[in-house]
Design an enzyme around this catalytic site. Structure first.
Site, mmCIF file in Angstrom:
data_model
loop_
_atom_site.group_PDB
_atom_site.id
_atom_site.type_symbol
_atom_site.label_atom_id
_atom_site.label_comp_id
_atom_site.label_asym_id
_atom_site.label_seq_id
_atom_site.Cartn_x
_atom_site.Cartn_y
_atom_site.Cartn_z
ATOM 1 N N ARG A 169 0.995 -0.979 -0.035
ATOM 2 C CA ARG A 169 0.192 0.017 -0.096
ATOM 3 C C ARG A 169 0.978 1.240 -0.064
ATOM 4 O O ARG A 169 1.802 1.324 0.728
ATOM 5 C CB ARG A 169 -0.883 -0.017 1.210
ATOM 6 C CG ARG A 169 -2.114 -0.872 1.170
ATOM 7 C CD ARG A 169 -3.090 -0.703 0.168
ATOM 8 N NE ARG A 169 -4.223 -1.460 0.331
ATOM 9 C CZ ARG A 169 -4.220 -2.700 -0.617
ATOM 10 N NH1 ARG A 169 -3.302 -3.017 -1.294
ATOM 11 N NH2 ARG A 169 -5.644 -3.397 -0.649
ATOM 12 N N GLU A 192 -2.119 8.133 -6.270
ATOM 13 C CA GLU A 192 -2.199 7.491 -7.412
ATOM 14 C C GLU A 192 -3.340 7.854 -8.138
ATOM 15 O O GLU A 192 -4.394 8.261 -7.661
ATOM 16 C CB GLU A 192 -2.275 5.957 -6.989
ATOM 17 C CG GLU A 192 -1.144 5.127 -6.544
ATOM 18 C CD GLU A 192 -1.467 3.557 -6.373
ATOM 19 O OE1 GLU A 192 -2.599 3.174 -6.834
ATOM 20 O OE2 GLU A 192 -0.711 3.156 -5.721
ATOM 21 N N HIS A 224 0.888 0.074 -10.025
ATOM 22 C CA HIS A 224 0.149 -0.782 -9.298
ATOM 23 C C HIS A 224 -0.518 -1.933 -10.019
ATOM 24 O O HIS A 224 -1.669 -2.188 -10.136
ATOM 25 C CB HIS A 224 -0.923 0.163 -8.713
ATOM 26 C CG HIS A 224 -1.805 -0.486 -7.481
ATOM 27 N ND1 HIS A 224 -2.400 0.385 -6.591
ATOM 28 C CD2 HIS A 224 -1.944 -1.447 -6.897
ATOM 29 C CE1 HIS A 224 -2.800 -0.350 -5.605
ATOM 30 N NE2 HIS A 224 -2.549 -1.388 -5.760
#
Length: 528
Positions: free
Chosen positions: A233, A262, A280
């Site tokens: 994370r 993000e 990601h």
């Protein structure tokens, strides 16, 4: 009976195969609905399946008059209003295990790419630059991998690292010496792991306690030339501190799949030549995306055929007659669990819950689940709820026992919780006082009367004149105001405890100063 199921995000046919095979399932796939169109259509459906694109807002849920279950083909449920779903009696399920292998493989891929500087070398070749000297890497063999967080993904990474003949040292709040021995790894505190690791990979949820867990202080105690991986994370690693650590050569390399913001806004960090990065992609494999869809499809089928689900992330339904009697104790049970996990000095191995008085004649399973939620949530975050708390306790190897007794112990109802760890046993008991709400009435063997709410300080000390005054004076100098104080003791001049309710969370510096007082044996800040 026919159940109508709307799929509003793209899912593969393989992923929804369990729905296709089940009887009585009418499947409608419409993946280009606007929010207004979804709100208009949702009232016709019993189930909604989504990925991350569809925002299942309160407005959508309130229009879903027939909606009984929402399935999220993935781990997170950030795009679903859980509170609204719970209020409307809608079960929400996800797929917590579907991307475990994908995320672990991506972590290892990032680790090896970083160690051997593969992306940088490829980039040089793409620019027609044959340069071997600039991309000398390091081997993984005999290096120590520090794993912070040994859940499903962390454990898979540890197993793969051992296959690369690495030494593995791990930290997890639920990791015990026995578990570590079975896994063939070492274990220690966060600081102990960081000090010995050549490579560090983080696999914790993002919580208040884990945000910027890897910060400037953490980098300071690491080896020179350490290399860092984050495929968990964004926010676990302080990106500004990482940038500085790379610039100072403290950190030789970083591999990042997740970021504090993000999509990325500030590209300064990934512009460094020591950094490899991906957008990601930890769960972005064909197999993982199929697996999570299969998991939620199976839960939807199970719900409509048996009334049970495996991976619910919100409250289950409770019979109204039982709810009226036990609901007032839900918050107390959860706070007792949270209180004890803050007192625990090592991983919890066993929990015993004792119900006395009228509660002994009731179905107390929901109360135990709430207690476990409080006990586990400190370390596992929002993934833990009253439905899956038993599951997570089992996954972490925590043995849970319920006990009932008609003995009132002076209270109409009493919930007593005992936790056992490698370093000892801690206990707390609580009740509801008529007109006054929840109270913690016993800690270990000491009688107290404490509201389990807000900022608390637990202090074990030697019962000597002036100790209470010195504690108050020290906190006053730190601008920490004491709202209430409870003192319990075994005998005059013996061991005693103080329970202080304070107006703000005590900072680590204040705690260290308290520990320096000769009579103080133990200090712990607790935030309820």
């Amino acid at each position: 009976m026919t159940f109508h199921i709307l799929i509003s995000d793209p899912l593969s046919e393989e992923g929804i195969y369990p729905l296709r095979q089940a009887e009585g399932m009418n499947i409608v796939m419409e993946t280009d609905l606007s929010p207004d169109q979804l709100a208009e259509r949702i009232g016709d459906f019993d189930a909604l399946l989504v990925r991350s694109q569809t925002q299942v807002t309160r407005a959508i849920i309130e229009k879903g008059h027939n909606l009984k279950i929402i399935g999220r083909a993935g781990v997170g449920v950030d795009n679903i209003d859980l509170e609204a779903a719970t209020e409307h009696g809608i079960i929400v399920v996800n797929a917590p295990d579907g991307n475990t292998n994908s995320a672990a493989e991506h972590t290892m891929a990032m680790l090896m790419s970083m160690a051997r500087k593969i992306p940088q070398a490829f980039h040089a070749l793409r620019n027609k630059n044959w340069d071997r000297k600039s991309f000398v890497g390091v081997e993984l063999k005999n290096k120590t991998l520090g794993v912070i967080g040994l859940g499903r993904i962390g454990a898979e990474v540890a197993a793969r690292a051992k296959g690369q003949r690495m030494n593995v040292m791990a930290y997890d709040p639920f990791l015990t010496a026995e578990k570590a021995e079975k896994l063939g790894i070492g274990f220690g505190t966060v600081e102990e792991v960081l000090k010995v690791a050549d490579f560090v990979t983080v696999h914790t949820p993002l919580l208040k306690e884990t945000r910027h867990l890897i910060n400037a202080d953490a980098f300071a105690i690491m080896k020179d030339g350490v290399q860092i991986v984050n495929c968990a994370r964004g926010g676990i690693i302080d990106e500004n501190a990482l940038y500085d650590a790379i610039q100072s050569k403290k950190v030789a390399g970083a591999a990042l799949d997740v970021f504090e913001q993000e999509p990325i806004v500030d590209y300064r960090l990934i512009g460094l030549p020591e950094v490899v990065a991906t957008p990601h992609l930890g769960a972005s494999t064909i197999e993982a995306q199929e697996s999570v869809a299969v998991d939620v499809s199976m839960d939807v089928v199970s719900y409509f055929t048996t009334g049970t689900v495996r991976n619910s992330v919100n409250l289950p339904s409770v019979p109204k007659d039982l709810m009226v009697k036990i609901e007032p104790y839900f918050d107390l049970a959860e706070r007792l669990g949270a209180f004890l996990t803050d007192l625990a000095e090592s991983a919890v191995e066993e929990v015993n819950v004792y119900y006395s008085g009228e509660l002994a004649g009731m179905e107390v399973g929901p109360l135990t689940r709430n207690m476990l939620k409080g006990l586990l949530k400190r370390h596992l975050g929002e993934r833990v709820n009253v439905v899956n708390a038993w599951y997570w306790a089992d996954q972490k190897g925590v043995v849970v026992n319920e006990h009932k007794s008609s003995v009132t112990r002076g209270f109409t109802n009493l919930i007593s919780v005992e936790i056992k760890t490698a370093t000892g046993t801690r206990k707390a008991a609580g009740t509801l006082l008529n007109g006054q709400g929840a109270r913690i009435v016993k800690v270990d063997e000491y009688l107290v009367d404490v509201v389990p709410k807000g900022h608390l300080l637990f202090i074990r000390h030697t019962d000597r004149p002036g100790v209470i005054g010195r504690v108050g004076t020290l906190l006053g100098k730190e601008d920490v105001n004491i709202a209430t104080m409870q003192v319990g003791r075994s005998n005059a001049g013996g061991d005693a405890i103080m329970m202080l309710s304070i107006d703000k969370y005590a900072n680590p510096g204040s705690l260290e100063q308290l520990k320096e007082l000769s009579e103080i044996q133990y200090v712990r800040a607790i935030d309820l």
